[in-house]
Design a protein around this motif. Sequence first.
Motif, PDB file in Angstrom:
ATOM      1  N   CYS A  18      34.579  57.278  41.259  1.00  0.00           N
ATOM      2  CA  CYS A  18      35.601  56.846  40.304  1.00  0.00           C
ATOM      3  C   CYS A  18      36.768  56.185  41.031  1.00  0.00           C
ATOM      4  O   CYS A  18      37.307  55.176  40.563  1.00  0.00           O
ATOM      5  N   THR A  21      35.627  52.734  42.012  1.00  0.00           N
ATOM      6  CA  THR A  21      35.616  51.863  40.839  1.00  0.00           C
ATOM      7  C   THR A  21      37.031  51.463  40.463  1.00  0.00           C
ATOM      8  O   THR A  21      37.298  50.298  40.145  1.00  0.00           O
ATOM      9  N   ARG A  22      37.959  52.420  40.535  1.00  0.00           N
ATOM     10  CA  ARG A  22      39.371  52.133  40.264  1.00  0.00           C
ATOM     11  C   ARG A  22      39.891  51.057  41.213  1.00  0.00           C
ATOM     12  O   ARG A  22      40.557  50.120  40.793  1.00  0.00           O
ATOM     13  N   ALA A  25      38.508  47.669  40.216  1.00  0.00           N
ATOM     14  CA  ALA A  25      38.795  47.186  38.861  1.00  0.00           C
ATOM     15  C   ALA A  25      39.948  46.194  38.886  1.00  0.00           C
ATOM     16  O   ALA A  25      40.909  46.345  39.639  1.00  0.00           O
ATOM     17  N   LYS A  29      44.053  48.670  32.506  1.00  0.00           N
ATOM     18  CA  LYS A  29      43.570  49.801  31.693  1.00  0.00           C
ATOM     19  C   LYS A  29      42.401  50.501  32.381  1.00  0.00           C
ATOM     20  O   LYS A  29      42.302  51.720  32.349  1.00  0.00           O
ATOM     21  N   LYS A  30      41.515  49.728  32.981  1.00  0.00           N
ATOM     22  CA  LYS A  30      40.380  50.322  33.688  1.00  0.00           C
ATOM     23  C   LYS A  30      40.853  51.072  34.921  1.00  0.00           C
ATOM     24  O   LYS A  30      40.371  52.166  35.224  1.00  0.00           O
ATOM     25  N   ARG A  31      41.817  50.517  35.634  1.00  0.00           N
ATOM     26  CA  ARG A  31      42.362  51.220  36.808  1.00  0.00           C
ATOM     27  C   ARG A  31      42.986  52.544  36.392  1.00  0.00           C
ATOM     28  O   ARG A  31      42.783  53.572  37.035  1.00  0.00           O
ATOM     29  N   LEU A  33      42.273  54.333  33.694  1.00  0.00           N
ATOM     30  CA  LEU A  33      41.214  55.244  33.258  1.00  0.00           C
ATOM     31  C   LEU A  33      40.499  55.876  34.450  1.00  0.00           C
ATOM     32  O   LEU A  33      40.324  57.098  34.501  1.00  0.00           O
ATOM     33  N   PHE A  34      40.119  55.062  35.418  1.00  0.00           N
ATOM     34  CA  PHE A  34      39.381  55.596  36.563  1.00  0.00           C
ATOM     35  C   PHE A  34      40.267  56.430  37.485  1.00  0.00           C
ATOM     36  O   PHE A  34      39.781  57.337  38.159  1.00  0.00           O
TER      37      PHE A  34
END
Length: 59
Positions: A18, A21-22, A25, A29-31, A33-34
């Motif tokens: 995670c 992935t962060r 990203a 918003k994705k950063r 979330l992860f």
Amino acid sequence: MKDMQAQLEKLRTDAAECALTRDLATAPKKRELFTKLADHLTVLASEVERAIAESVKQA
């Protein structure tokens, strides 16, 4: 005990994935979330680690 150890390793691996992935990203918003997911999985791993330590003390 092996089950708990396996789950601990899985949580640590998932938290690291995670975080990766962060870092990759591009969308804020994705950063966000992860980041939350990585933090939560890290806390869960700490709790499992604590439970393992407690069970070792009781044995």
